[in-house]
Design an enzyme around this catalytic site. Sequence first.
Site, short mmCIF file in Angstrom:
data_model
loop_
_atom_site.label_atom_id
_atom_site.label_comp_id
_atom_site.label_asym_id
_atom_site.label_seq_id
_atom_site.Cartn_x
_atom_site.Cartn_y
_atom_site.Cartn_z
N SER A 153 0.83 -1.19 0.00
CA SER A 153 0.00 0.00 0.00
C SER A 153 0.87 1.26 0.00
O SER A 153 1.68 1.45 -0.90
CB SER A 153 -0.97 -0.05 1.18
OG SER A 153 -1.97 0.94 1.07
N ASP A 246 -10.05 -4.45 -4.57
CA ASP A 246 -9.26 -3.36 -4.01
C ASP A 246 -9.40 -2.13 -4.91
O ASP A 246 -9.16 -2.21 -6.12
CB ASP A 246 -7.79 -3.78 -3.92
CG ASP A 246 -6.89 -2.72 -3.30
OD1 ASP A 246 -7.40 -1.70 -2.82
OD2 ASP A 246 -5.66 -2.95 -3.31
N HIS A 276 -8.18 -4.95 -0.17
CA HIS A 276 -6.98 -4.24 0.25
C HIS A 276 -6.59 -4.65 1.67
O HIS A 276 -7.44 -4.79 2.55
CB HIS A 276 -7.23 -2.73 0.20
CG HIS A 276 -5.98 -1.93 0.33
ND1 HIS A 276 -5.10 -1.76 -0.70
CD2 HIS A 276 -5.45 -1.26 1.39
CE1 HIS A 276 -4.09 -1.01 -0.30
NE2 HIS A 276 -4.28 -0.70 0.97
#
Length: 305
Positions: A153, A246, A276
Site C-alpha cells: 500500500s 481493491d 486491500h
Amino acid sequence: MLHPQVTAAAQLRRRPSSEELSADPYQRLLGVRAAMEESNEAETGPALPLPVVADFDADGVPCRLYATRVGGPVLVYLHGGGWCYGSIETVDRFCRRVAERSGCAVVSVGYRLAPEHVFPAAVDDAETVLRYLRKSGTELGLDPARIAIGGDSAGGQIATVTARRQRDAVTPLDYQVLIYPALDPLTSSESYDELGEYGLDRASMRLAWETFVPDPMLRLTPDVAPLAVADLSGMPPTLVITAEYDALRDEGADYADALIAAGVPVVHTRYMGVNHGFARKLATIDAARAAADQVASALRSALTF
C-alpha cells in the site's frame, strides 16, 4: 465473489466510538492507529520464531531485523497504512514468514508517519536505512551487495519511489516487491468507482494523499506519483501483487504494465476474492499466506545466487 474469510477478518477490528467520530481529525486518526494495533495479533496470528529477530537503529530510523542465516541478501520492507498508520508490529508476522521461507533477511522500517511528518520524511527514512545497510550491513550479518526493497500500500509507494531514486543515483537495487501499491494521487482509476464499498474508498485515499503531501503542487512530481515518471527503464525486476476487490487494483496493474513497457522484468499476480490489506492477515485469510510465500519464492530466485 468476496471470500468469506475477508468478511470475517473485518469483524476483528474495533470500530470508532461515537466520541472518536466526533473528535477533531487528529484525534480520529489516533483512534484508527490504535484500532489497527489492537487487532494486529488476532489478524496476523502468533509470531514465528526465528534465529534472529532484533531491533536496531539505522542512523535514527527504527528498524527490526529478521534473519535465518549469516551473510544472506536483504529485503528492506516498508509497511502500509496510508502513510499515517501501521508500524513494524503490524507487518511483523508477514516479515517473519518471508524471512523464514526465502533465506533472505528482512529489515522492517519504522518510518515517520504523517501528519506529524509529511512528505518527504518517509522517503528520506527509507534512503537513510539503505545508506546504513550499505555502510554497516556486514556488521549485522547481511550481504549489502544484494538488496531488495518492498512494501504494501503506502509502503509500496515509498518502496518504488526509493527504488527509482536509487536508480537515478547509480546505486540500483536488485529487486522490488509491490503489494497493492498506492501510486495515483488523483485516485482516477475505475476501480475506485467499482470497488469503494470493499474497505477502501476514494474519499479515504484522497484524505491519505492530502495528509501525506499537503502541498498539491507536489502530488504529481516523480517522488510522489510513480506513474508520472517519464522513464522507468532500469528499474529493478519487480513482483506486483494486486487484489480483486481493491480500489487500488487498477493503478497497481497500470504500473506493472508501465514497467513492462519500459523493459523491466515483471510478474503481476492478482489475488482473487480478497480486498486491500489482505496480505498481512496471515491468521485469518488463506491468500495472505500464499502471497507471503510468493514473495519469499521470488526473493529466493532473484537474490540467493
